[in-house]
Design an enzyme around this catalytic site. Structure first.
Site, PDB file in Angstrom:
ATOM      1  N   ASP A 156      96.280  44.355  24.373  1.00  0.00           N
ATOM      2  CA  ASP A 156      95.173  43.303  24.770  1.00  0.00           C
ATOM      3  C   ASP A 156      96.079  42.441  25.801  1.00  0.00           C
ATOM      4  OD1 ASP A 156      93.487  44.386  23.004  1.00  0.00           O
ATOM      5  OD2 ASP A 156      94.480  43.200  21.241  1.00  0.00           O
ATOM      6  N   GLU A 157      96.614  42.822  26.553  1.00  0.00           N
ATOM      7  CA  GLU A 157      97.338  41.783  27.684  1.00  0.00           C
ATOM      8  C   GLU A 157      96.394  41.410  28.805  1.00  0.00           C
ATOM      9  OE1 GLU A 157      98.335  44.964  26.986  1.00  0.00           O
ATOM     10  OE2 GLU A 157     100.716  44.784  26.164  1.00  0.00           O
ATOM     11  N   LYS A 161      94.324  44.337  30.473  1.00  0.00           N
ATOM     12  CA  LYS A 161      94.413  45.752  31.426  1.00  0.00           C
ATOM     13  C   LYS A 161      93.123  45.722  32.062  1.00  0.00           C
ATOM     14  CE  LYS A 161      95.826  47.958  27.846  1.00  0.00           C
ATOM     15  NZ  LYS A 161      96.347  46.898  26.623  1.00  0.00           N
ATOM     16  N   LYS A 208      90.580  43.733  32.601  1.00  0.00           N
ATOM     17  CA  LYS A 208      90.268  42.560  33.585  1.00  0.00           C
ATOM     18  C   LYS A 208      90.866  43.372  35.007  1.00  0.00           C
ATOM     19  CE  LYS A 208      91.313  38.405  35.687  1.00  0.00           C
ATOM     20  NZ  LYS A 208      90.960  36.914  35.738  1.00  0.00           N
ATOM     21  N   ALA A 262      91.285  51.539  22.107  1.00  0.00           N
ATOM     22  CA  ALA A 262      91.201  50.434  23.152  1.00  0.00           C
ATOM     23  C   ALA A 262      89.855  49.676  23.066  1.00  0.00           C
ATOM     24  CB  ALA A 262      91.664  51.041  24.399  1.00  0.00           C
ATOM     25  N   GLY A 263      90.261  48.261  23.470  1.00  0.00           N
ATOM     26  CA  GLY A 263      88.986  47.580  23.813  1.00  0.00           C
ATOM     27  C   GLY A 263      89.242  46.789  25.078  1.00  0.00           C
ATOM     28  N   HIS A 264      88.937  47.104  26.134  1.00  0.00           N
ATOM     29  CA  HIS A 264      89.305  46.542  27.651  1.00  0.00           C
ATOM     30  C   HIS A 264      87.923  45.641  28.159  1.00  0.00           C
ATOM     31  CE1 HIS A 264      92.476  49.856  28.458  1.00  0.00           C
ATOM     32  NE2 HIS A 264      92.697  49.201  27.200  1.00  0.00           N
ATOM     33  N   GLN A 271      96.573  50.453  25.032  1.00  0.00           N
ATOM     34  CA  GLN A 271      97.529  49.727  24.058  1.00  0.00           C
ATOM     35  C   GLN A 271      98.757  49.215  24.877  1.00  0.00           C
ATOM     36  OE1 GLN A 271      96.611  53.435  23.159  1.00  0.00           O
ATOM     37  NE2 GLN A 271      94.733  52.015  22.387  1.00  0.00           N
ATOM     38  N   THR A 297      87.757  45.395  16.839  1.00  0.00           N
ATOM     39  CA  THR A 297      87.756  45.241  15.389  1.00  0.00           C
ATOM     40  C   THR A 297      87.305  43.841  15.171  1.00  0.00           C
ATOM     41  OG1 THR A 297      90.046  44.609  15.307  1.00  0.00           O
ATOM     42  CG2 THR A 297      89.406  47.138  14.705  1.00  0.00           C
ATOM     43  N   SER A 322      96.706  35.458  36.400  1.00  0.00           N
ATOM     44  CA  SER A 322      95.377  35.540  35.801  1.00  0.00           C
ATOM     45  C   SER A 322      94.901  33.938  35.262  1.00  0.00           C
ATOM     46  CB  SER A 322      95.158  36.390  34.993  1.00  0.00           C
ATOM     47  OG  SER A 322      93.702  36.331  34.481  1.00  0.00           O
TER      48      SER A 322
HETATM   49  P1  GDP Z   1      92.943  44.835  27.283  1.00  0.00           P
HETATM   50  O1  GDP Z   1      92.659  45.399  25.997  1.00  0.00           O
HETATM   51  O2  GDP Z   1      94.401  44.813  27.750  1.00  0.00           O
HETATM   52  O3  GDP Z   1      92.060  45.219  28.271  1.00  0.00           O
HETATM   53  O4  GDP Z   1      92.773  43.340  26.791  1.00  0.00           O
HETATM   54  P2  GDP Z   1      91.086  42.819  25.971  1.00  0.00           P
HETATM   55  O5  GDP Z   1      90.126  42.820  26.936  1.00  0.00           O
HETATM   56  O6  GDP Z   1      91.517  43.534  24.658  1.00  0.00           O
HETATM   57  O7  GDP Z   1      91.871  41.165  25.698  1.00  0.00           O
HETATM   58  C1  GDP Z   1      92.182  40.391  26.830  1.00  0.00           C
HETATM   59  C2  GDP Z   1      91.029  39.165  26.581  1.00  0.00           C
HETATM   60  O8  GDP Z   1      91.554  38.183  27.385  1.00  0.00           O
HETATM   61  C3  GDP Z   1      89.875  39.501  27.020  1.00  0.00           C
HETATM   62  O9  GDP Z   1      88.998  38.734  26.006  1.00  0.00           O
HETATM   63  C4  GDP Z   1      89.556  38.908  28.344  1.00  0.00           C
HETATM   64  O10 GDP Z   1      88.231  38.469  28.531  1.00  0.00           O
HETATM   65  C5  GDP Z   1      90.681  37.905  28.197  1.00  0.00           C
HETATM   66  N1  GDP Z   1      91.105  37.259  29.491  1.00  0.00           N
HETATM   67  C6  GDP Z   1      91.722  38.215  30.434  1.00  0.00           C
HETATM   68  N2  GDP Z   1      92.424  37.618  31.219  1.00  0.00           N
HETATM   69  C7  GDP Z   1      92.408  36.058  30.990  1.00  0.00           C
HETATM   70  C8  GDP Z   1      92.970  35.123  31.497  1.00  0.00           C
HETATM   71  O11 GDP Z   1      93.595  34.886  32.556  1.00  0.00           O
HETATM   72  N3  GDP Z   1      92.503  33.811  30.723  1.00  0.00           N
HETATM   73  C9  GDP Z   1      91.765  33.736  29.670  1.00  0.00           C
HETATM   74  N4  GDP Z   1      91.590  32.664  29.053  1.00  0.00           N
HETATM   75  N5  GDP Z   1      91.435  34.836  29.153  1.00  0.00           N
HETATM   76  C10 GDP Z   1      91.478  36.209  29.906  1.00  0.00           C
HETATM   77  P1  IMO Z   2      94.287  47.800  23.968  1.00  0.00           P
HETATM   78  O1  IMO Z   2      93.854  49.163  25.147  1.00  0.00           O
HETATM   79  C1  IMO Z   2      95.949  45.901  20.505  1.00  0.00           C
HETATM   80  C2  IMO Z   2      97.331  48.686  17.271  1.00  0.00           C
HETATM   81  C3  IMO Z   2      96.422  48.686  15.973  1.00  0.00           C
HETATM   82  C4  IMO Z   2      97.444  49.073  14.897  1.00  0.00           C
HETATM   83  C5  IMO Z   2      98.290  50.288  15.632  1.00  0.00           C
HETATM   84  C6  IMO Z   2      97.675  51.656  15.243  1.00  0.00           C
HETATM   85  O2  IMO Z   2      92.871  47.256  23.701  1.00  0.00           O
HETATM   86  O3  IMO Z   2      95.355  46.891  24.433  1.00  0.00           O
HETATM   87  P2  IMO Z   2      95.617  53.028  15.948  1.00  0.00           P
HETATM   88  O4  IMO Z   2      94.172  52.772  15.572  1.00  0.00           O
HETATM   89  O5  IMO Z   2      95.746  53.098  17.305  1.00  0.00           O
HETATM   90  O6  IMO Z   2      96.206  54.321  15.136  1.00  0.00           O
HETATM   91  O7  IMO Z   2      96.520  51.648  15.421  1.00  0.00           O
HETATM   92  O8  IMO Z   2      98.028  49.801  17.097  1.00  0.00           O
HETATM   93  N1  IMO Z   2      96.189  48.993  18.440  1.00  0.00           N
HETATM   94  C7  IMO Z   2      96.128  47.878  19.219  1.00  0.00           C
HETATM   95  N2  IMO Z   2      96.413  46.840  19.515  1.00  0.00           N
HETATM   96  N3  IMO Z   2      95.325  46.652  21.364  1.00  0.00           N
HETATM   97  C8  IMO Z   2      94.904  47.984  21.589  1.00  0.00           C
HETATM   98  O9  IMO Z   2      94.286  48.640  22.565  1.00  0.00           O
HETATM   99  C9  IMO Z   2      95.341  48.570  20.319  1.00  0.00           C
HETATM  100  N4  IMO Z   2      95.315  49.824  20.197  1.00  0.00           N
HETATM  101  C10 IMO Z   2      95.852  50.107  18.766  1.00  0.00           C
HETATM  102  O10 IMO Z   2      96.055  47.300  15.502  1.00  0.00           O
HETATM  103  O11 IMO Z   2      98.534  48.045  14.874  1.00  0.00           O
HETATM  104 MG    MG Z   3      92.145  45.146  24.074  1.00  0.00          MG
END
Ligand code: GDP
Ligand code: IMO
Ligand code: MG
Length: 423
Positions: free
Chosen positions: A13-14, A16, A18, A39-41, A221, A298, A408
């Site tokens: 959830d860093e 990626k 975006k 994953a949830g991007h 991840q 989730t 960002s």
């Molecule tokens: P990913 O799984 O690495 O693609 O990241 P996620 O989408 O799960 O989580 C990142 C969250 O932070 C999302 O809700 C994005 O919309 C948000 N986001 C991304 N970059 C920034 C930023 O620079 N500032 C803020 N406030 N939110 C951001």
């Molecule tokens: P993105 O790509 C954050 C975590 C789960 C759990 C562990 C194992 O959006 O960054 P799994 O369902 O893969 O067997 O779960 O890994 N996890 C993540 N945490 N971002 C994710 O994906 C994740 N995908 C799995 O919460 O701790």
């Molecule tokens: Mg994510």
């Protein structure tokens, strides 16, 4: 032509999704190499927000080819829902989304097994996303899996075999379930999948490289969730690291070019497992609220803490990161001081390398830096950065030994600032 890889350096959830979207115009192809609908991007542009699970984040920028590689595990039912929602929103996928025939399928019974194994673990549960990731990869490695290519020939027969084996395990675990509805949606997904280009993407990607096409690989991840190098057993079931791009797409190691390592200006984790810099106080709550730290798949609250440079250095080493990307700087805009963990104190001794075990007895050693206390969300260039923010960047670069090339300052595509652009 080389392949660039973008991957997470923390616990996922860093941001990626975006940044892949932002970088896509520079590439011809975007490819996912591991993970699945765990994953949830998230991407935001033009007032719209999208969350992608299995589809690469390069799908919104023109007519780029997007590839789902052999290292990915695909749930046809979730894939159909995700793809159809995009098609309804006007994004045509069928011609430019290519799927590896060697990618493994997540069956409905994999999801049930995921839940049953978690229930059986009790307090030691991993806190998985419940998407069947672990059981699907387990079947792959134990040579019992079904692949996308299997749907093209005598599929029902193969499916029945695997399902009945899974049902025996579920029975042994005393797990009660109702498969019917899940199976119906799943088979609709299988039919839907047949409309896509199901190809041997390893040939495709290498041919494209020979034609001087450029490729960006999108990790899912993060490194601390890697099956080998993450905080085992609280990890996911794939290699999330740079090497995963080689095995997950059929790329030779020498084809890898830049490795973009992405991290938040602080740190989060969702699910169970050790997290040395986790905050259990008001500051942690404040980061969670300001950063909207709730899982995009989730909806679970993400655990929040200060940035951990010991873990980040380890991730940089494992991946050979050449460029860093810092996300969510704006979340710290109102803090008067910011902490960064530079060592772990274990049994009274300070260590700066990432140890075998971080499960207990690890005290973070912090350096405190002044906050910038200004709204960064409207900034357009690094010329607008305040002295305190530049000092934070310089401190991180000095500690980590790699330049921070992108900062960002908000979730929107436009809230992205590049540095070192003259190079
Ligand atoms: P990913 O799984 O690495 O693609 O990241 P996620 O989408 O799960 O989580 C990142 C969250 O932070 C999302 O809700 C994005 O919309 C948000 N986001 C991304 N970059 C920034 C930023 O620079 N500032 C803020 N406030 N939110 C951001
Ligand atoms: P993105 O790509 C954050 C975590 C789960 C759990 C562990 C194992 O959006 O960054 P799994 O369902 O893969 O067997 O779960 O890994 N996890 C993540 N945490 N971002 C994710 O994906 C994740 N995908 C799995 O919460 O701790
Ligand atoms: Mg994510």
């Amino acid at each position: 032509m080389k392949v660039d890889v973008l991957l997470g350096l923390q616990w996922g959830d860093e941001g990626k999704g975006k940044v892949v979207d932002v970088l896509t115009p520079r590439y011809d192809v975007v490819a996912r190499f591991q993970g699945g609908p765990n994953a949830g991007h998230t991407l935001e542009f033009a007032g719209q927000k999208y969350v992608l699970r299995s589809i690469p984040s390069g799908i919104f920028q023109g007519d780029k080819i997007n590839i789902i590689g052999n290292g990915v595990v695909l749930d046809p039912a979730l894939f159909k829902a995700e793809a159809e929602a995009l098609e309804v929103a006007g994004h045509q996928l069928k011609e430019r989304l290519h799927i590896s025939r060697k990618a493994h399928l997540i069956l409905p019974t994999h999801r049930l097994l995921d839940a049953a194994y978690e229930a059986a673990k009790g307090d030691a549960r991993v806190g998985t996303t419940g998407k069947g990731i672990g059981p699907a990869y387990t079947d792959k490695i134990s040579r019992n899996g079904l692949r996308v290519g299997d749907i093209l020939h005598r599929f029902e027969e193969k499916y029945e075999q695997v399902r009945s084996r899974h049902e025996m395990i579920l029975k042994g675990l005393n797990y009660s379930y109702d498969l019917q509805e899940m199976e119906q949606a799943w088979f609709e997904g299988i039919n839907y999948l047949r409309q896509f280009h199901l190809v041997d993407t390893e040939h495709e990607i290498n041919n494209l490289l020979n034609e001087e096409k450029s490729v960006l690989c999108e990790g899912a991840q993060g490194t601390m969730l890697d099956i080998d190098f993450g905080s085992y057993p609280y990890v996911t079931s794939s290699n999330t690291i740079c090497a995963g791009a080689c095995t997950g797409l059929g790329l030779a190691p020498h084809k890898i070019g830049e490795v973009y390592g992405i991290f938040k200006a602080y740190c989060t984790r969702v699910g169970a497992g050790p997290f040395p810099t986790e905050l259990f106080d008001k500051i942690g709550d404040r980061i969670c609220t300001l950063g909207h730290e709730f899982g995009s798949v989730t909806g679970r609250k993400r655990r929040c803490g200060w940035i951990d440079l010991v873990a980040l250095k380890y991730s940089i080493m494992i991946n050979g990161v050449t460029k860093l990307i810092m996300m969510k700087s704006d979340v710290l805009d109102t803090f008067d001081t910011i902490k960064a963990c530079v060592a772990y104190r274990i049994n009274g001794e300070d260590i700066t390398y990432f140890p075998y075990n971080i499960e207990e007895g690890v005290q973070p050693v912090y350096v405190e830096l002044p906050g910038w206390q200004t709204d960064m969300t409207r900034m357009q260039s690094e010329n607008e950065f305040l002295e305190e923010f530049n000092a934070y960047l310089s401190f991180l670069e000095e500690q980590l030994g790699v330049p921070i090339c992108i900062v960002s300052v908000g979730p929107d595509r436009a809230q992205t600032i590049e540095r070192y652009t003259e190079e």
